[in-house]
Design a protein around this motif. Sequence first.
Motif, short mmCIF file in Angstrom:
data_model
loop_
_atom_site.label_atom_id
_atom_site.label_comp_id
_atom_site.label_asym_id
_atom_site.label_seq_id
_atom_site.Cartn_x
_atom_site.Cartn_y
_atom_site.Cartn_z
N LEU A 263 29.66 -6.68 -15.85
CA LEU A 263 29.63 -5.26 -15.29
C LEU A 263 29.58 -5.61 -13.52
CD1 LEU A 263 28.68 -2.82 -18.06
CD2 LEU A 263 31.05 -4.59 -17.56
N ALA A 264 29.29 -4.14 -13.44
CA ALA A 264 29.12 -4.06 -11.53
C ALA A 264 28.45 -3.13 -12.11
CB ALA A 264 30.02 -4.31 -10.81
N LEU A 265 27.25 -2.85 -11.23
CA LEU A 265 26.69 -1.48 -10.98
C LEU A 265 26.89 -0.69 -10.10
CD1 LEU A 265 24.10 -0.12 -12.32
CD2 LEU A 265 22.63 -0.76 -10.99
N VAL A 266 27.05 0.39 -9.88
CA VAL A 266 27.33 1.07 -8.68
C VAL A 266 26.11 1.69 -8.29
CG1 VAL A 266 28.86 2.91 -8.18
CG2 VAL A 266 29.50 1.51 -9.78
N VAL A 267 25.60 1.10 -7.01
CA VAL A 267 24.63 2.18 -6.35
C VAL A 267 24.85 2.68 -5.26
CG1 VAL A 267 22.33 1.00 -5.43
CG2 VAL A 267 23.58 0.33 -7.55
N SER A 268 23.83 4.06 -4.90
CA SER A 268 24.19 4.86 -3.16
C SER A 268 23.11 4.84 -2.74
CB SER A 268 24.75 5.86 -3.84
OG SER A 268 24.43 7.13 -4.47
N ALA A 269 22.29 4.76 -1.62
CA ALA A 269 21.76 5.27 -0.90
C ALA A 269 20.70 6.47 -1.76
CB ALA A 269 21.43 5.25 0.81
N VAL A 270 19.87 6.62 -1.23
CA VAL A 270 19.49 8.55 -2.18
C VAL A 270 18.51 8.37 -1.08
CG1 VAL A 270 18.39 10.30 -3.26
CG2 VAL A 270 20.18 9.20 -4.18
N GLY A 271 18.29 8.95 0.36
CA GLY A 271 17.00 9.86 1.37
C GLY A 271 16.69 8.20 2.23
N ASP A 272 15.57 7.73 2.39
CA ASP A 272 15.60 6.53 3.31
C ASP A 272 15.03 5.71 2.43
OD1 ASP A 272 16.82 7.71 6.07
OD2 ASP A 272 14.88 8.84 5.75
N ARG A 273 14.25 6.03 1.29
CA ARG A 273 13.36 4.78 0.20
C ARG A 273 13.70 4.31 -0.77
NH1 ARG A 273 7.37 7.14 1.52
NH2 ARG A 273 7.70 7.66 4.05
N ALA A 274 15.42 5.06 -1.47
CA ALA A 274 15.23 4.53 -2.63
C ALA A 274 17.00 4.52 -2.77
CB ALA A 274 15.25 5.69 -3.92
N TYR A 275 16.70 3.40 -4.04
CA TYR A 275 18.98 3.64 -4.61
C TYR A 275 18.71 4.41 -5.66
CZ TYR A 275 20.36 0.77 -0.56
OH TYR A 275 20.25 -0.60 0.39
N ARG A 276 19.75 4.65 -5.86
CA ARG A 276 20.28 5.60 -7.66
C ARG A 276 21.53 4.35 -8.32
NH1 ARG A 276 23.47 8.96 -10.62
NH2 ARG A 276 22.42 10.08 -12.38
N GLY A 277 21.17 4.16 -8.69
CA GLY A 277 22.64 3.17 -10.39
C GLY A 277 22.86 4.09 -11.10
N HIS A 278 24.19 4.17 -10.62
CA HIS A 278 25.03 5.76 -10.98
C HIS A 278 25.42 5.09 -12.28
CE1 HIS A 278 24.58 8.78 -7.79
NE2 HIS A 278 24.70 7.06 -6.80
N THR A 279 26.36 4.41 -12.28
CA THR A 279 27.12 4.02 -13.71
C THR A 279 27.55 2.53 -13.72
OG1 THR A 279 28.91 4.68 -14.79
CG2 THR A 279 29.16 4.48 -12.31
N VAL A 280 28.41 2.38 -14.42
CA VAL A 280 28.78 0.55 -14.78
C VAL A 280 30.32 0.23 -14.96
CG1 VAL A 280 26.36 -0.80 -15.68
CG2 VAL A 280 28.38 0.50 -16.94
#
Length: 325
Positions: A263-280
């Motif tokens: 699978l592939a994990l969908v990741v997006s930036a949140v602010g300047d210091r973190a990423y969030r893994g939203h879904t697969v």
Amino acid sequence: MVHSMIHVPTPADVARRQSPEIGPVTEGHAEALRTFAFFPYRGPKNAPGSVEPAELGRRAWEETLSALASLAEPEEWTDSNPTVRPLPILDSFLRYTHRRLVMEDKIAVTADGEYAASNTGLLTPHAEEIFGLYQRNQHENAQHWFFVGWVAESNRDLLRNFDEPPQMAEYVTSASELVYDWRRELKLAYDHILGDNIDRFPPEMVKQPLRARQALDSAINLTLRRVRRNHKLVIPQWYPKLGEAGAQFLMPLDLTGDGTADLALVVSAVGDRAYRGHTVLTLDMAYTNARLVARPDSDWLAPSAAPIPAIDEAFDVDEARPVEV
């Protein structure tokens, strides 16, 4: 006669105009490509009434896709998996590209409203940009635009009607959004990944959420180690439901330990210091999203086609009859 185009907003303009769905409010263009324009069938003619409208729509769309594939530089647009959709990767690419262009208000329209054009984001073998050219549909109660054809940037009709060529769709606002920063902390939306999308995991994990979580955590840790040594492993992408979420990436997940991505994990930036893994996402869904930004250059993500959006699923049974332009 030369006509001016509508104003093209900057990425900053777009980011300020949020909508509850997938992005900013558009200038009124339909976000579904085949609702935006009527695509006529120009192939061999059958006896009147001998072919159902839905079949004519299917033939017209297949003809449209084939024409673009022939004009563009060579690329793998088919799928290794059996499918009834012609050129399914190109099909998805076109539909999502159009949706993004509508979000960014980059559909160019002449001042008299007679012609419209859009940038496909593709090139000919001689590196000319390829555009979709449309004329106002004269048929009432139908799509607003009638598809004239795919044209290269040197096309006479395009040059005659537009001062400048339509702009490409953009999915990032800076080059930094194309590279995953492994120093940021990654937080996962476990409830959504393991609750709503557990059916995307390997069959042996679907009924065992604890095992699935352990495999997920292990796969992410392994990928992050590798990313520090090869930043190209994580691929930039655009996921429509995230709209203007900033940098977005696809991270390969080897859940079974066989050395290949499941699978592939969908990741997006949140602010300047973190990423969030939203879904697969399944790998075919991942390829569709990644191809919008650029042709993936990765061993783990091969060309494959995702199902088309629900909004575009049906062939256009209610399409109006072709009109001569």
